[in-house]
Design a protein around this motif. Structure first.
Motif, PDB file in Angstrom:
ATOM      1  N   THR A 108       0.865  -1.174   0.000  1.00  0.00           N
ATOM      2  CA  THR A 108       0.000   0.000   0.000  1.00  0.00           C
ATOM      3  C   THR A 108       0.905   1.229   0.000  1.00  0.00           C
ATOM      4  O   THR A 108       2.131   1.108   0.126  1.00  0.00           O
ATOM      5  CB  THR A 108      -0.918   0.005   1.229  1.00  0.00           C
ATOM      6  N   PRO A 109       0.354   2.441  -0.125  1.00  0.00           N
ATOM      7  CA  PRO A 109       1.216   3.634  -0.107  1.00  0.00           C
ATOM      8  C   PRO A 109       2.088   3.765   1.136  1.00  0.00           C
ATOM      9  O   PRO A 109       3.166   4.368   1.077  1.00  0.00           O
ATOM     10  CB  PRO A 109       0.218   4.786  -0.211  1.00  0.00           C
ATOM     11  N   ARG A 110       1.663   3.183   2.287  1.00  0.00           N
ATOM     12  CA  ARG A 110       2.448   3.327   3.511  1.00  0.00           C
ATOM     13  C   ARG A 110       3.026   2.021   4.040  1.00  0.00           C
ATOM     14  O   ARG A 110       3.930   2.048   4.877  1.00  0.00           O
ATOM     15  CB  ARG A 110       1.581   3.960   4.615  1.00  0.00           C
ATOM     16  N   SER A 169       5.895   8.439   8.927  1.00  0.00           N
ATOM     17  CA  SER A 169       5.529   9.784   8.468  1.00  0.00           C
ATOM     18  C   SER A 169       6.147   9.972   7.095  1.00  0.00           C
ATOM     19  O   SER A 169       6.693   9.032   6.511  1.00  0.00           O
ATOM     20  CB  SER A 169       6.030  10.847   9.459  1.00  0.00           C
ATOM     21  N   GLN A 170       6.123  11.170   6.577  1.00  0.00           N
ATOM     22  CA  GLN A 170       6.723  11.432   5.281  1.00  0.00           C
ATOM     23  C   GLN A 170       8.243  11.308   5.303  1.00  0.00           C
ATOM     24  O   GLN A 170       8.869  11.168   4.253  1.00  0.00           O
ATOM     25  CB  GLN A 170       6.326  12.819   4.792  1.00  0.00           C
ATOM     26  N   ARG A 171       8.854  11.330   6.484  1.00  0.00           N
ATOM     27  CA  ARG A 171      10.320  11.301   6.570  1.00  0.00           C
ATOM     28  C   ARG A 171      10.871  10.100   7.322  1.00  0.00           C
ATOM     29  O   ARG A 171      12.054   9.796   7.205  1.00  0.00           O
ATOM     30  CB  ARG A 171      10.830  12.582   7.244  1.00  0.00           C
ATOM     31  N   TYR A 172      10.055   9.394   8.107  1.00  0.00           N
ATOM     32  CA  TYR A 172      10.562   8.319   8.955  1.00  0.00           C
ATOM     33  C   TYR A 172       9.926   6.983   8.579  1.00  0.00           C
ATOM     34  O   TYR A 172       8.717   6.913   8.305  1.00  0.00           O
ATOM     35  CB  TYR A 172      10.298   8.629  10.428  1.00  0.00           C
ATOM     36  N   ARG A 173      10.755   5.934   8.583  1.00  0.00           N
ATOM     37  CA  ARG A 173      10.303   4.598   8.208  1.00  0.00           C
ATOM     38  C   ARG A 173      10.730   3.561   9.240  1.00  0.00           C
ATOM     39  O   ARG A 173      11.786   3.693   9.872  1.00  0.00           O
ATOM     40  CB  ARG A 173      10.865   4.205   6.840  1.00  0.00           C
ATOM     41  N   LEU A 174       9.917   2.517   9.338  1.00  0.00           N
ATOM     42  CA  LEU A 174      10.213   1.380  10.207  1.00  0.00           C
ATOM     43  C   LEU A 174      10.315   0.132   9.339  1.00  0.00           C
ATOM     44  O   LEU A 174       9.484  -0.085   8.454  1.00  0.00           O
ATOM     45  CB  LEU A 174       9.112   1.203  11.248  1.00  0.00           C
TER      46      LEU A 174
END
Length: 394
Positions: A108-110, A169-174
Motif C-alpha cells: 500500500t502507499p504506507r 511519516s513522510q520522513r521516517y520509516r520502520l
C-alpha cells in the motif's frame, strides 16, 4: 540442537501453496511455462585436484512453469522447476533436481509486506559449486556452499524471509525482517557436507535524506546451528537510493559479535555496496559484500564476495550475457577449516529466431583453492540448448 527432521522442510514448502489458496479466489492469474533442452560438457565436474578430474558430456533438460497473480496491490508468484541430466559415459553422475521459488507481497502507499520463499532438492555438485545466477538478491548474499566433493550426496534446502515496512511519516520509516534457512544432507560428510541452519531477525529505523534516498540504522541478531550452536548480534548503518522501479543502489557498514557455545567470541565487520540498474537495452547487477554465516563444512565463516551480472540486448532478437562471482571464506574462530577461494566467470548469448523459440549458449570457467590442499583446481564447461516459452509476450 539442529533439527534433522525433513518433515519440517516439507511443511515450510507447503506455505506458498497456502498463501496462494488464500488469494486465489479474487485474483487473476498468469501462467508462463518454460522448457529447455540441450547438451552440456564439463571437463572437471567435481572441481577436483589435478589427476582426479571427472569429465562429463550429455543431455540436459529443464521444465518449469510460473504461476503469478495480476493485481496492483497483492501479488503471489510460484515457480516449480525440474532439471535433469543424462551423461551416457558417466551414468553415476546423472541427477534430477527439484526447485520451488515463490513470493507473496502486499503493498500500500504506507505499508509493505514481502515473503520470499525457496525450496530445493539437488545434487551437491550444484549446491556446493554455485554459478553466477545464484547468490541471492542485492545486499542479501546467500551462503552455505563448501566447495568440497567427497562422495555422491544430495541436499534438501529451504529459506523463508518475511519482511515488513511501514512509513511512520513522510520522513521516517520502520522496517522489520526475519529469515530462517535449513539444509539437510542425505549423508553427513565431516568437513564437506553437514546439516546446518540459520535464524536471523532485524529491526531498522529509517530517515529520508531526499525524496528517493533513505538512511537506516538496524539492530541484528542471529543463531547458527552447524556442528555447534553459535549466537551473534550486532548493528549496521545503510544508505540506499531508488533511481527508478528497477534501479537502486546501497552502501552498508556495521559489525557483529559472534559467540560459539564452546569458544571465545569474535567481532566481525559486515559491509556491502552495490546496485542494480536497468535501461531499455542493458541490465547491470553489482554487489560487493562482507558477511558472516554457516557453510556445509560444519562451521561459521566470514565471506568476502563480489557478484557481477551484465545483460545487453544487441537487438530485439539477440542478447549477450556475462557474469562473475568471486568469494573468499575464512573461519570466524581458530579451527580446522582452511581459507577457501572460489571464482566463476561466464559468457553467454540468446538468439530468439521466433517469439516462442530461442537458441542459447554459455561457457563458464570455475577455479577454487583451499589453503590446505597441494594445488588449486579449475574446470571449463559449456552448454548449448533450445528454449520454448509459449506464453512469452515479446
Amino acid at each position: 540442537m539442529l533439527c534433522r527432521n525433513r518433515s519440517i522442510g516439507r511443511c515450510w514448502a507447503s506455505l506458498p501453496l497456502a498463501l496462494a489458496a488464500c488469494s486465489a479466489g479474487a485474483a487473476n492469474w498468469e501462467v508462463a511455462p518454460r522448457v529447455q533442452a540441450g547438451y552440456r560438457y564439463n571437463d572437471n565436474y567435481h572441481l577436483e585436484q589435478p589427476g582426479g578430474e571427472v569429465e562429463v558430456s550429455g543431455g540436459e533438460a529443464e521444465v518449469g512453469v510460473t504461476f503469478r497473480t495480476v493485481d496492483p496491490r497483492t501479488n503471489f508468484e510460484i515457480t516449480p522447476r525440474i532439471n535433469s541430466t543424462y551423461f551416457p559415459d558417466e551414468r553415476d553422475e546423472d541427477s534430477t533436481d527439484y526447485y520451488l521459488n515463490a513470493g507473496f507481497s502486499d503493498i500500500t502507499p504506507r505499508r509493505r509486506i514481502n515473503v520470499p520463499f525457496l525450496y530445493s532438492q539437488e545434487d551437491v555438485v550444484d549446491s556446493e559449486l554455485p554459478d553466477t545466477s545464484d547468490g541471492g538478491g542485492l545486499g542479501e548474499p546467500d551462503q552455505g556452499d563448501s566447495g568440497r566433493f567427497l562422495a555422491r550426496n544430495r541436499r534438501d534446502f529451504f529459506r523463508i524471509a518475511p519482511s515488513f515496512g511501514y512509513d511512520l511519516s513522510q520522513r521516517y520509516r520502520l522496517e522489520l525482517d526475519a529469515h530462517y534457512l535449513q539444509a539437510d544432507f542425505d549423508n553427513q560428510l565431516p568437513g564437506a557436507q553437514q546439516d546446518f541452519s540459520e535464524f536471523g531477525a532485524g529491526a531498522g529505523f529509517g530517515f529520508l535524506t531526499s525524496q528517493r534516498s533513505t538512511l537506516f540504522v538496524r539492530a541484528l541478531g542471529f543463531q547458527y546451528d552447524t556442528t555447534t550452536t553459535t549466537d551473534a548480534f550486532g548493528g549496521e548503518f545503510e544508505w540506499n537510493t531508488q533511481y527508478s522501479e528497477n534501479s537502486r543502489a546501497y552502501i552498508r557498514l556495521g559489525a557483529q559479535q559472534t559467540k560459539p557455545e564452546d569458544g571465545a567470541s569474535d567481532t566481525n565487520i559486515i559491509a556491502g555496496a552495490g546496485g542494480q540498474w536497468s535501461t531499455q537495452r542493458n541490465r547491470l547487477f553489482l554487489d560487493l559484500t562482507r558477511s558472516v554465516g554457516p557453510v556445509a563444512a560444519g562451521t561459521v565463516v566470514e565471506r568476502y564476495q563480489l557478484r557481477l551480472r551484465v545483460d545487453h540486448d544487441v537487438s530485439q532478437r539477440f542478447a549477450l550475457r556475462a557474469g562473475a562471482r568471486l568469494s573468499q571464506d575464512e573461519e570466524t574462530q581458530d579451527g580446522t577449516y582452511p581459507t577457501r577461494k572460489y571464482a566463476i566467470g561466464e559468457l553467454g548469448f540468446e538468439w530468439r529466431w521466433l517469439r516462442q523459440w530461442s537458441l542459447i549458449g554459455s561457457y563458464n570457467y570455475r577455479w577454487q583453492e583451499y589453503e590446505d590442499e597441494p594445488s588449486d583446481a579449475d574446470a571449463s564447461a559449456f552448454l548449448i540448448g533450445i528454449v520454448y516459452e509459449p506464453k512469452r509476450a515479446q
